[in-house]
Design an enzyme around this catalytic site. Structure first.
Site, short mmCIF file in Angstrom:
data_model
loop_
_atom_site.label_atom_id
_atom_site.label_comp_id
_atom_site.label_asym_id
_atom_site.label_seq_id
_atom_site.Cartn_x
_atom_site.Cartn_y
_atom_site.Cartn_z
N CYS A 2 0.87 -1.18 0.00
CA CYS A 2 0.00 0.00 0.00
C CYS A 2 0.90 1.22 0.00
CB CYS A 2 -0.87 0.05 1.25
SG CYS A 2 -2.00 -1.31 1.37
N ARG A 27 2.14 0.87 -5.93
CA ARG A 27 2.25 -0.01 -4.74
C ARG A 27 0.93 -0.67 -4.41
NH1 ARG A 27 6.71 1.06 -1.61
NH2 ARG A 27 5.64 0.15 0.17
N TRP A 74 -3.79 -1.86 -1.46
CA TRP A 74 -3.80 -3.16 -2.14
C TRP A 74 -4.38 -4.12 -1.11
CZ3 TRP A 74 -0.31 -7.72 -2.13
CH2 TRP A 74 -0.57 -8.58 -3.20
N ASN A 100 -0.03 0.46 6.28
CA ASN A 100 0.47 -0.49 5.29
C ASN A 100 1.03 -1.66 6.08
OD1 ASN A 100 1.59 -1.85 3.16
ND2 ASN A 100 3.36 -0.49 2.93
N GLY A 101 0.49 -2.87 5.87
CA GLY A 101 0.99 -4.04 6.60
C GLY A 101 -0.18 -4.92 7.02
N GLU A 472 11.51 -16.61 -16.99
CA GLU A 472 11.28 -15.16 -16.88
C GLU A 472 10.45 -14.64 -18.05
OE1 GLU A 472 11.39 -13.08 -14.69
OE2 GLU A 472 11.40 -11.13 -15.68
N LYS A 476 6.81 -12.78 -17.58
CA LYS A 476 6.53 -11.46 -18.15
C LYS A 476 5.23 -11.49 -18.94
CE LYS A 476 8.50 -9.21 -16.25
NZ LYS A 476 9.15 -9.92 -15.21
N GLU A 479 2.00 -12.19 -16.63
CA GLU A 479 1.60 -11.22 -15.60
C GLU A 479 1.09 -9.90 -16.19
OE1 GLU A 479 4.53 -9.70 -12.90
OE2 GLU A 479 6.12 -9.91 -14.36
N HIS A 495 8.90 -35.30 -21.73
CA HIS A 495 8.40 -35.98 -20.50
C HIS A 495 6.98 -35.55 -20.18
CE1 HIS A 495 12.35 -37.64 -19.88
NE2 HIS A 495 12.85 -36.44 -20.13
N LYS A 593 3.43 -3.86 -6.83
CA LYS A 593 4.87 -3.83 -7.08
C LYS A 593 5.66 -4.43 -5.93
CE LYS A 593 8.56 -2.96 -9.32
NZ LYS A 593 8.89 -3.81 -10.48
C1 AGP Z 1 8.20 -9.43 -11.37
O1 AGP Z 1 7.82 -9.13 -12.73
C2 AGP Z 1 7.03 -9.67 -10.50
N1 AGP Z 1 6.21 -8.51 -10.48
C3 AGP Z 1 7.32 -10.24 -9.12
O2 AGP Z 1 7.51 -11.61 -9.35
C4 AGP Z 1 8.55 -9.75 -8.34
O3 AGP Z 1 9.74 -10.11 -9.02
C5 AGP Z 1 8.54 -10.45 -6.97
O4 AGP Z 1 7.38 -10.04 -6.27
C6 AGP Z 1 9.79 -10.15 -6.12
O5 AGP Z 1 9.83 -8.77 -5.84
P1 AGP Z 1 11.21 -8.16 -5.24
O6 AGP Z 1 12.29 -8.39 -6.25
O7 AGP Z 1 10.90 -6.71 -5.01
O8 AGP Z 1 11.50 -8.89 -3.95
#
Ligand code: AGP
Length: 598
Positions: A2, A27, A74, A100-101, A472, A476, A479, A495, A593
Site C-alpha cells: 500500500c 504499490r 492493495w 500499510n501491513g 522469466e 513477463k 503477468e 516428458h 509492485k
Molecule cells: C516481477 O515481474 C514480478 N512482479 C514479481 O515476481 C517480483 O519479481 C517479486 O514479487 C519479487 O519482488 P522483489 O524483487 O521486489 O522482492
C-alpha cells in the site's frame, strides 16, 4: 503493498496528497482516501478504484488545512471497497490512521475493543489499530500510538493524526516509511517517489521506530520512547526518473533504460582488471552459498547459481524465499545467504533472511531500493542503482540483478586469489552498448504483437543458463497480458508437456549458439513435427531460419552475458502483446509492485 503519504505545511494540502498518492499508485491501487484536519475537525474522503476516482471526487472541493494523511490500497483483509479504504477513524472521529501491513493479532484486539464498547465497522485489520490508539489516548497522540503498538503483532507502516493536534505520528515495523524534511513543511511517505518533487532530504525509519512531525520539527524515538539521532540522507533520484519520460508506460521506459541502468550497476565496480565491491562481508572462505528470492528475482537467482558455480566452484543452492523460511533449513557455519529483491520489502524474502541470520549465516542483499528494509537487514550487499522501477513487471531490475550476481561471482573468485578473465571483464564493460543494439533491433516485435494477442497458451523453452530466461519470459507474458505461459527446460518437453503442442501453440525457444545449441535444434524439430509455431531468440541465422517461423536475432555474446541479451526481446514481446490487448501494462490486475504480505 500500500502507499502512504502524510503532510504538514503551507502548501495546498489536497494537491500534495493526491499527487503524492499518484506516485505511489504502483504499490497498490484498488481504493484510496485522505484525511485533512481543518478547524478542529477531521474530514475523511475515500473512494474505491484508482486514485483518479478520488481526485475527481475532490476536484470541486474547497477542503483546506495544514495537516493531512492519504493512502492507496492493495487489499489484504476485506475486499476493495470505499468502506474498507483508508484512512480509518475511531468512534468519535477524533483520530485518523493510514496503515500499510498486516495486524496479525487483529481478531484478539477486535474482541478486546468490542468488549470495551468500540464499534468496529469493517473487516479491515487496520481499523482495530485506530480504535486501540483511541483507547490509550489521553491528550498525547505519540504516547497513545506507542502504547497501542506495544499490543500490536504483525507489520505496520502507519501515519496517524488527531483533530486537536498539529502533528502527525508515524511508526514502522516491516513496512517502509521515510520522513521528508522541507522548508517549514514535513512529509511522511512509503517511499521517496511520493515526495521527491518537494524535497530530497529524507530520514529512513527502521523497524520499531516512531517519528512525530510538525511543520518544523521531526523527533524520532524507538517504541520504548528513547530519543534517536537519525541521519538525514540526500536522495539521488531525480523526479524525472519517476516520470515516464515520454514513453506510454513505465515498463517500456524501463525496458529501454537498461543500457543506462546496467551501466549504473557496473559504475566504479570494474577498475583496472579488478572487481571493486564494498560488501562489508569476508567472502574468501565461504563454503556454500544459498540464494533466496521471489518471482523474477528468483529467476535471476537461478542464473546466479551458474555464474558462481562456474567461476568459483563454490556450491550454490537456490530457494524460493517462501519455501526456505518454513522448511527448517539447514545452515552450516561459513554459509552465506544472498537475498535478491528489487523492492527490498518482500515479506517472504525478509523472513528468509531473518531465519538464516538466526542460524548464524552471513547475509548479503542484492537490492535496488536504497534504504529499504532488506537493505538494512543484511550484513552487506550490492545496490543495483538501476533507479526506481515503477512498472509492476520487473525488467531493468532483472538485468541489473544478473550484472550484480556476475560481479559478485567475479569478486569472490578474486578474493580467493584466483585470476580473473580480462576478456570477460571487457565484455562486461561493453554490455550496455550490446543491450542498446539489441533493443534497437527488436523494434519489429511491435508488428508481431497483433498475431499473438489472441493466443491462449505459450511455451518458453531454454537450456542451461538460459532455462531461467524461459521462466522469466513466461512470467513477463502471463503477468501483463494474462495469457497462460509456461517456462520449461527444453529437454523436458518429451516428458509430458509436448502433448500440449498443436498449430495454435506458440513455442518460444531461447537458442544461443552455445554448447546446448544442437540439442535445442532437435527440440525445435520435435515441435515443428507437431505443427507448433516457433519463435526463436538466437544469434544464429541459417539453421534457425529454416525451422523457426519467427527469429529475434540477437548479438553473439559469451555464455555469462547471454541471459541478459536473450531476455530483451521477450520483455518487449510481452509488453507489446499486453499493450495491443489494451491492458494496463504498468498496473496489471491482482498484482502490486511490492509484496509485503506473506
Ligand atoms: C516481477 O515481474 C514480478 N512482479 C514479481 O515476481 C517480483 O519479481 C517479486 O514479487 C519479487 O519482488 P522483489 O524483487 O521486489 O522482492
Amino acid at each position: 503493498m500500500c502507499g502512504i503519504i502524510g503532510y504538514i505545511g503551507h502548501k495546498d494540502i489536497l494537491s500534495v496528497l493526491i499527487s503524492g498518492l499518484s506516485k505511489l499508485e504502483y504499490r497498490g491501487y484498488d481504493s484510496s482516501g485522505l484525511c485533512v484536519q481543518n478547524s478542529g475537525n477531521l474530514t475523511i474522503i475515500r473512494k474505491c478504484g484508482k486514485i483518479a476516482e478520488l481526485s475527481a471526487a475532490l476536484s470541486q472541493s474547497s477542503l483546506s488545512g495544514k495537516v493531512g494523511i492519504a493512502h492507496t490500497r492493495w487489499a489484504t483483509h476485506g475486499e476493495p471497497s470505499e468502506k474498507n479504504a483508508h484512512p480509518h477513524s475511531d468512534c468519535t472521529k477524533s483520530i485518523a490512521l493510514v496503515h500499510n501491513g498486516i495486524i496479525e493479532n487483529y481478531h484478539s484486539l477486535k474482541e478486546l475493543l468490542e468488549k470495551e464498547g468500540h464499534v468496529i465497522e469493517t473487516e479491515v485489520d487496520s481499523e482495530v489499530l485506530v480504535h486501540l490508539i483511541e483507547k490509550f489516548y489521553e491528550g498525547d497522540l505519540e504516547e497513545a500510538v506507542m502504547n497501542a503498538l506495544s499490543y500490536t503483532e504483525g507489520t505496520f507502516g502507519i501515519a496517524v493524526m488527531h483533530k486537536d493536534e498539529q502533528r502527525i505520528v508515524a511508526a514502522r515495523r516491516g513496512s517502509p516509511l521515510v520522513v521528508g524534511i522541507g522548508e517549514n513543511e514535513m512529509f511522511i511517505a512509503s517511499d521517496v517517489s511520493a515526495i521527491l518533487n518537494h524535497t530530497k532530504r529524507v530520514i529512513y525509519l527502521n523497524d520499531n521506530e516512531i517519528a512525530t512531525i510538525t511543520n518544523t520539527h521531526c523527533v524520532t524515538k524507538n517504541l520504548g520512547g528513547e530519543i534517536l539521532t537519525k541521519k538525514v540522507d540526500e536522495v539521488q533520484w531525480t523526479i524525472d526518473a519517476i516520470e515516464k519520460d515520454g514513453f506510454e508506460h513505465f515498463m517500456l521506459k524501463e525496458i529501454f533504460e537498461q543500457p543506462q541502468s546496467i551501466a549504473n550497476t557496473l559504475r566504479g565496480r570494474v577498475v583496472d582488471g579488478k572487481v571493486k565491491l564494498s560488501l562489508n562481508v569476508d567472502v574468501k572462505n565461504v563454503k556454500r552459498i544459498i540464494i533466496t528470492a521471489c518471482g523474477t528475482s528468483w529467476h535471476s537467482a537461478l542464473i546466479g547459481k551458474h555464474f558462481i558455480e562456474n567461476l568459483t566452484r563454490i556450491p550454490v543452492e537456490v530457494d524460493y524465499a517462501s519455501e526456505f523460511r518454513y522448511r527448517k533449513p539447514i545452515i552450516y557455519p561459513g554459509d552465506i545467504m544472498v537475498a535478491i529483491s528489487q523492492s527490498g520489502e518482500t515479506a517472504d524474502t525478509l523472513a528468509a533472511i531473518k531465519e538464516a541470520k538466526a542460524q548464524g549465516a552471513t547475509t548479503l542483499g542484492i537490492v535496488n531500493v536504497v534504504g529499504s528494509t532488506i537493505a538494512r537487514e543484511v550484513d552487506g550487499g550490492i545496490y543495483l542503482h538501476a533507479g526506481p522501477e515503477m512498472g509492476v513487471a520487473s525488467t531493468k531490475a532483472f538485468t541489473g540483478q544478473l550484472v550484480a550476481l556476475l560481479l559478485l561471482a567475479l569478486y569472490i573468485k578474486q578474493q580467493k586469489g584466483e585470476k580473473l578473465d580480462n576478456e570477460l571483464l571487457e565484455d562486461l564493460q561493453n554490455l550496455p552498448t550490446l543491450v542498446k543494439q539489441t533493443l534497437e533491433s527488436s523494434k519489429k516485435i511491435i508488428d508481431l504483437a497483433e498475431d499473438f494477442k489472441d493466443s491462449k497458451d505459450f511455451l518458453y523453452l531454454g537450456r542451461g543458463i538460459n532455462f531461467p530466461v524461459a521462466l522469466e519470459g513466461a512470467l513477463k507474458l502471463k503477468e501483463i497480458s494474462y495469457i497462460h505461459a509456461e517456462g520449461y527446460p527444453a529437454a523436458e518437453m518429451k516428458h509430458g508437456p509436448i502433448a500440449l503442442v498443436d498449430s495454435h501453440m506458440p513455442v518460444v525457444f531461447i537458442a544461443p549458439h552455445d554448447s546446448t545449441y544442437e540439442k535445442i535444434i532437435s527440440n525445435m524439430q520435435e515441435i515443428k513435427a507437431r505443427k507448433g509455431k516457433i519463435i526463436a531468440v538466437s544469434d544464429k541465422g541459417a539453421e534457425i531460419q529454416k525451422l523457426a517461423d519467427i527469429v529475434f536475432k540477437v548479438p553473439s555474446v559469451r555464455d555469462e552475458l547471454s541471459p541478459i541479451i536473450n531476455i530483451l526481446p521477450l520483455q518487449l514481446l510481452s509488453y507489446y502483446v499486453a499493450n495491443v490487448k489494451g491492458l494496463d501494462v504498468d498496473k496489471p490486475r491482482n498484482l502490486a509492485k511490492s509484496v509485503t504480505v506473506e
